[in-house]
Scaffold this motif. Structure first.
Motif, PDB file in Angstrom:
ATOM      1  N   LEU A   1      16.539   1.511 -46.023  1.00 19.19           N
ATOM      2  CA  LEU A   1      16.973   1.256 -47.402  1.00 19.19           C
ATOM      3  C   LEU A   1      15.741   1.005 -48.251  1.00 19.19           C
ATOM      4  CD1 LEU A   1      19.372   0.638 -49.382  1.00 19.19           C
ATOM      5  CD2 LEU A   1      19.070  -1.756 -48.731  1.00 19.19           C
TER       6      LEU A   1
ATOM      7  N   ALA B   1      20.078 -19.631 -47.096  1.00 18.05           N
ATOM      8  CA  ALA B   1      18.977 -20.377 -46.472  1.00 18.05           C
ATOM      9  C   ALA B   1      18.412 -21.438 -47.427  1.00 18.05           C
ATOM     10  CB  ALA B   1      17.910 -19.420 -45.977  1.00 18.05           C
TER      11      ALA B   1
ATOM     12  N   ILE C   1      12.701 -13.996 -47.057  1.00 19.75           N
ATOM     13  CA  ILE C   1      13.872 -13.111 -46.871  1.00 19.75           C
ATOM     14  C   ILE C   1      13.931 -12.108 -48.029  1.00 19.75           C
ATOM     15  CG2 ILE C   1      16.402 -13.018 -46.813  1.00 19.75           C
ATOM     16  CD1 ILE C   1      16.339 -15.885 -45.630  1.00 19.75           C
ATOM     17  N   THR C   2      14.091 -10.831 -47.697  1.00 25.90           N
ATOM     18  CA  THR C   2      14.139  -9.795 -48.731  1.00 25.90           C
ATOM     19  C   THR C   2      15.575  -9.301 -48.917  1.00 25.90           C
ATOM     20  OG1 THR C   2      13.743  -8.077 -47.093  1.00 25.90           O
ATOM     21  CG2 THR C   2      11.792  -8.997 -48.194  1.00 25.90           C
TER      22      THR C   2
ATOM     23  N   ASN D   1      18.166  -8.702 -45.818  1.00 27.34           N
ATOM     24  CA  ASN D   1      19.448  -9.410 -45.737  1.00 27.34           C
ATOM     25  C   ASN D   1      20.603  -8.420 -45.621  1.00 27.34           C
ATOM     26  OD1 ASN D   1      21.927 -10.873 -47.315  1.00 27.34           O
ATOM     27  ND2 ASN D   1      20.779 -12.300 -46.064  1.00 27.34           N
TER      28      ASN D   1
ATOM     29  N   PHE E   1      10.354  -3.898 -40.506  1.00 23.80           N
ATOM     30  CA  PHE E   1      10.102  -5.320 -40.727  1.00 23.80           C
ATOM     31  C   PHE E   1      10.017  -5.503 -42.242  1.00 23.80           C
ATOM     32  CE2 PHE E   1       6.960  -8.655 -41.429  1.00 23.80           C
ATOM     33  CZ  PHE E   1       7.052  -9.539 -40.364  1.00 23.80           C
ATOM     34  N   SER E   2      10.812  -6.436 -42.757  1.00 23.48           N
ATOM     35  CA  SER E   2      10.803  -6.621 -44.221  1.00 23.48           C
ATOM     36  C   SER E   2      10.320  -8.033 -44.516  1.00 23.48           C
ATOM     37  CB  SER E   2      12.206  -6.337 -44.756  1.00 23.48           C
ATOM     38  OG  SER E   2      12.182  -6.079 -46.110  1.00 23.48           O
ATOM     39  N   GLY E   3      11.243  -9.036 -44.493  1.00 23.93           N
ATOM     40  CA  GLY E   3      10.768 -10.414 -44.612  1.00 23.93           C
ATOM     41  C   GLY E   3      10.333 -10.953 -43.259  1.00 23.93           C
TER      42      GLY E   3
ATOM     43  N   GLU F   1      24.998 -11.936 -47.051  1.00 21.69           N
ATOM     44  CA  GLU F   1      25.655 -12.339 -48.303  1.00 21.69           C
ATOM     45  C   GLU F   1      25.143 -11.608 -49.535  1.00 21.69           C
ATOM     46  OE1 GLU F   1      26.599 -16.718 -48.678  1.00 21.69           O
ATOM     47  OE2 GLU F   1      25.391 -16.706 -46.872  1.00 21.69           O
TER      48      GLU F   1
ATOM     49  N   GLU G   1      14.310 -12.500 -39.392  1.00 21.28           N
ATOM     50  CA  GLU G   1      15.251 -12.294 -38.290  1.00 21.28           C
ATOM     51  C   GLU G   1      14.503 -11.975 -37.000  1.00 21.28           C
ATOM     52  OE1 GLU G   1      19.397 -10.962 -39.140  1.00 21.28           O
ATOM     53  OE2 GLU G   1      18.661  -9.212 -38.088  1.00 21.28           O
TER      54      GLU G   1
ATOM     55  N   CYS H   1      20.511  -5.478 -44.356  1.00 22.69           N
ATOM     56  CA  CYS H   1      20.444  -4.777 -43.052  1.00 22.69           C
ATOM     57  C   CYS H   1      20.394  -5.743 -41.875  1.00 22.69           C
ATOM     58  CB  CYS H   1      19.209  -3.880 -43.013  1.00 22.69           C
ATOM     59  SG  CYS H   1      19.224  -2.608 -44.282  1.00 22.69           S
TER      60      CYS H   1
ATOM     61  N   PRO I   1      27.569 -19.736 -44.066  1.00 25.31           N
ATOM     62  CA  PRO I   1      28.804 -20.173 -44.726  1.00 25.31           C
ATOM     63  C   PRO I   1      30.009 -20.273 -43.800  1.00 25.31           C
ATOM     64  CG  PRO I   1      28.473 -17.825 -45.072  1.00 25.31           C
ATOM     65  CD  PRO I   1      27.307 -18.299 -44.241  1.00 25.31           C
TER      66      PRO I   1
ATOM     67  N   MET J   1      10.537  -1.076 -34.904  1.00 23.46           N
ATOM     68  CA  MET J   1      11.546  -1.769 -35.712  1.00 23.46           C
ATOM     69  C   MET J   1      10.980  -1.978 -37.109  1.00 23.46           C
ATOM     70  SD  MET J   1      13.125  -5.454 -34.930  1.00 23.46           S
ATOM     71  CE  MET J   1      14.842  -5.389 -34.638  1.00 23.46           C
TER      72      MET J   1
HETATM   73  C1  FAD Z   1      17.093 -20.895 -41.938  1.00 22.27           C
HETATM   74  C2  FAD Z   1      17.813 -19.623 -42.313  1.00 22.27           C
HETATM   75  C3  FAD Z   1      19.089 -19.703 -42.879  1.00 22.27           C
HETATM   76  C4  FAD Z   1      19.759 -18.530 -43.259  1.00 22.27           C
HETATM   77  N1  FAD Z   1      20.991 -18.618 -43.866  1.00 22.27           N
HETATM   78  C5  FAD Z   1      21.612 -17.473 -44.280  1.00 22.27           C
HETATM   79  C6  FAD Z   1      22.887 -17.514 -44.922  1.00 22.27           C
HETATM   80  O1  FAD Z   1      23.472 -18.562 -45.134  1.00 22.27           O
HETATM   81  N2  FAD Z   1      23.445 -16.325 -45.308  1.00 22.27           N
HETATM   82  C7  FAD Z   1      22.825 -15.115 -45.104  1.00 22.27           C
HETATM   83  O2  FAD Z   1      23.363 -14.076 -45.483  1.00 22.27           O
HETATM   84  N3  FAD Z   1      21.620 -15.063 -44.516  1.00 22.27           N
HETATM   85  C8  FAD Z   1      21.002 -16.189 -44.102  1.00 22.27           C
HETATM   86  N4  FAD Z   1      19.769 -16.128 -43.508  1.00 22.27           N
HETATM   87  C9  FAD Z   1      19.062 -14.846 -43.482  1.00 22.27           C
HETATM   88  C10 FAD Z   1      19.422 -13.901 -42.324  1.00 22.27           C
HETATM   89  O3  FAD Z   1      19.875 -14.547 -41.189  1.00 22.27           O
HETATM   90  C11 FAD Z   1      18.224 -13.003 -41.972  1.00 22.27           C
HETATM   91  O4  FAD Z   1      17.207 -13.785 -41.367  1.00 22.27           O
HETATM   92  C12 FAD Z   1      17.593 -12.346 -43.187  1.00 22.27           C
HETATM   93  O5  FAD Z   1      18.579 -11.835 -44.025  1.00 22.27           O
HETATM   94  C13 FAD Z   1      16.676 -11.208 -42.774  1.00 22.27           C
HETATM   95  O6  FAD Z   1      15.952 -10.790 -43.909  1.00 22.27           O
HETATM   96  P1  FAD Z   1      14.423 -10.337 -43.780  1.00 22.27           P
HETATM   97  O7  FAD Z   1      14.006  -9.800 -45.106  1.00 22.27           O
HETATM   98  O8  FAD Z   1      13.604 -11.435 -43.224  1.00 22.27           O
HETATM   99  O9  FAD Z   1      14.590  -9.112 -42.771  1.00 22.27           O
HETATM  100  P2  FAD Z   1      13.869  -8.766 -41.381  1.00 22.27           P
HETATM  101  O10 FAD Z   1      13.930  -9.928 -40.453  1.00 22.27           O
HETATM  102  O11 FAD Z   1      12.535  -8.199 -41.656  1.00 22.27           O
HETATM  103  O12 FAD Z   1      14.832  -7.601 -40.878  1.00 22.27           O
HETATM  104  C14 FAD Z   1      16.174  -7.864 -40.517  1.00 22.27           C
HETATM  105  C15 FAD Z   1      16.766  -6.606 -39.867  1.00 22.27           C
HETATM  106  O13 FAD Z   1      16.934  -5.582 -40.846  1.00 22.27           O
HETATM  107  C16 FAD Z   1      16.148  -4.431 -40.545  1.00 22.27           C
HETATM  108  N5  FAD Z   1      15.606  -4.017 -41.841  1.00 22.27           N
HETATM  109  C17 FAD Z   1      14.835  -4.776 -42.658  1.00 22.27           C
HETATM  110  N6  FAD Z   1      14.606  -4.114 -43.803  1.00 22.27           N
HETATM  111  C18 FAD Z   1      15.226  -2.923 -43.696  1.00 22.27           C
HETATM  112  C19 FAD Z   1      15.355  -1.810 -44.567  1.00 22.27           C
HETATM  113  N7  FAD Z   1      14.802  -1.798 -45.778  1.00 22.27           N
HETATM  114  N8  FAD Z   1      16.079  -0.733 -44.153  1.00 22.27           N
HETATM  115  C20 FAD Z   1      16.663  -0.737 -42.921  1.00 22.27           C
HETATM  116  N9  FAD Z   1      16.581  -1.765 -42.058  1.00 22.27           N
HETATM  117  C21 FAD Z   1      15.870  -2.858 -42.442  1.00 22.27           C
HETATM  118  C22 FAD Z   1      15.102  -4.902 -39.552  1.00 22.27           C
HETATM  119  O14 FAD Z   1      14.680  -3.852 -38.699  1.00 22.27           O
HETATM  120  C23 FAD Z   1      15.876  -5.978 -38.796  1.00 22.27           C
HETATM  121  O15 FAD Z   1      16.728  -5.387 -37.842  1.00 22.27           O
HETATM  122  C24 FAD Z   1      19.118 -17.275 -43.075  1.00 22.27           C
HETATM  123  C25 FAD Z   1      17.858 -17.211 -42.491  1.00 22.27           C
HETATM  124  C26 FAD Z   1      17.206 -18.348 -42.114  1.00 22.27           C
HETATM  125  C27 FAD Z   1      15.828 -18.228 -41.507  1.00 22.27           C
END
Ligand code: FAD
Length: 277
Positions: free
Chosen positions: A164, A101, A109-110, A114, A34-36, A123, A39, A116, A192, A32
């Motif tokens: 991406l 968040a 969060i990246t 977000n 992993f970016s931020g 959002e 999730e 993907c 939201p 899988m």
């Molecule tokens: C407390 C909290 C509140 C939140 N509130 C909101 C909100 O109000 N609105 C909102 O929109 N989001 C919100 N989020 C964020 C959302 O739920 C996800 O946790 C976040 O967007 C994931 O981003 P990440 O960079 O951590 O991705 P990761 O957790 O690393 O990846 C998320 C998914 O995307 C895939 N992925 C990651 N990068 C890529 C890439 N470059 N290409 C293809 N696939 C990829 C991964 O394999 C995984 O399936 C919140 C998160 C938290 C923790």
């Protein structure tokens, strides 16, 4: 705590990441990207996501690009939402991202994570849907660039193993008048009830919405109504409700009826604000 073990890989190039994914897959693993990582941590804890090998994309230099020319803005999918807010290269994106968040989570969060994400709000994609951005995707046969409306339909439609890498936006849209309104059931942080983002380009309002349906979308059909100067405000708003995609979310955050009530008021705010420009 995540109830399973996984290996952690951190490739340093696009090709290395793509090859690593395929190698792990062929070995029977469940890789899988992993970016931020937020999730994987939140959904992994409740067993909604399983992986035995994460491939952290943050070692790839192109993943962190923030480049502005006179004509285009290029944002690496690995930029954190806080990095984007602080650099503020795209005011509508900063406004939308700053409501996702809390600040601590946004340092992780990246942009790409977000867009993907499996949790459907996504959002951060709204400003890119409004600005007809280009999505730069790393694929097994090279880098490819797709208009966002070709590749994003409810979610980013990637083939397994692709990822991406960047988003490219015309500066004309970056500088256009805009507004982002997020309405929650309660508190100042969290998912939201609905988020509506709008951009005014060449005198016409563009609209994209998250939280109303179980996917974010560009409201092309509603835009036609909002920009029809023969219609009254009431006709525009009532007509907009007739043109919504389905289903409208009906959950603990809010009933479908309440969401539509909130949408109507939000559209009035958008029309009043962007009507002034
Ligand atoms: C407390 C909290 C509140 C939140 N509130 C909101 C909100 O109000 N609105 C909102 O929109 N989001 C919100 N989020 C964020 C959302 O739920 C996800 O946790 C976040 O967007 C994931 O981003 P990440 O960079 O951590 O991705 P990761 O957790 O690393 O990846 C998320 C998914 O995307 C895939 N992925 C990651 N990068 C890529 C890439 N470059 N290409 C293809 N696939 C990829 C991964 O394999 C995984 O399936 C919140 C998160 C938290 C923790």
């Amino acid at each position: 705590m995540i109830p399973y073990d996984f290996d952690y890989y951190r490739p340093n190039s696009i090709q290395e990441a793509l090859t690593m994914y395929q190698t792990l897959k062929h070995a029977g693993r469940k890789p899988m990207y992993f970016s931020g990582g937020t999730e994987i941590i939140t959904l992994g804890r409740v067993d909604w996501v399983y992986t035995d090998a994460v491939i952290d994309l943050k070692g790839i230099p192109e993943y962190h690009v923030l480049f502005k020319s006179e004509s285009r803005l290029i944002l690496g999918a690995g930029l954190s939402l806080v990095q984007i807010e602080e650099a503020n290269p795209f005011p509508l994106l900063s406004e939308t991202a700053s409501e996702i968040a809390d600040h601590t989570a946004r340092t992780k969060i990246t942009l790409g994570g977000n867009i993907c994400a499996q949790i459907f709000y996504r959002e951060a994609v709204l400003p890119f849907l409004l600005s007809d951005s280009l999505m730069v995707v790393a694929m097994h046969d090279g880098m490819k660039i797709f208009p966002i409306h070709e590749i994003f339909s409810k979610c980013l439609c990637l083939s397994e193993g692709d990822f991406l890498i960047q988003v490219s936006t015309d500066q004309k849209f970056v500088e256009a008048p805009s507004i982002s309104i997020k309405r929650r059931k309660q508190w100042n942080t969290g998912y939201p009830l609905l988020t509506a983002a709008a951009l005014k380009v060449d005198g016409a309002i563009r609209l994209a919405i998250s939280g109303l349906c179980p996917f974010p979308f560009r409201a092309f059909e509603i835009e036609e109504l909002l920009n029809n100067s023969d219609l009254s405000m009431e006709e525009k708003i009532n007509g907009a409700v007739e043109r919504l995609p389905s289903p409208i979310l009906n959950d603990v955050e809010g009933s479908a009826e309440y969401r539509i009530f909130v949408l109507k008021n939000t559209l009035i705010d958008i029309l009043q604000e962007l009507g002034k420009e």
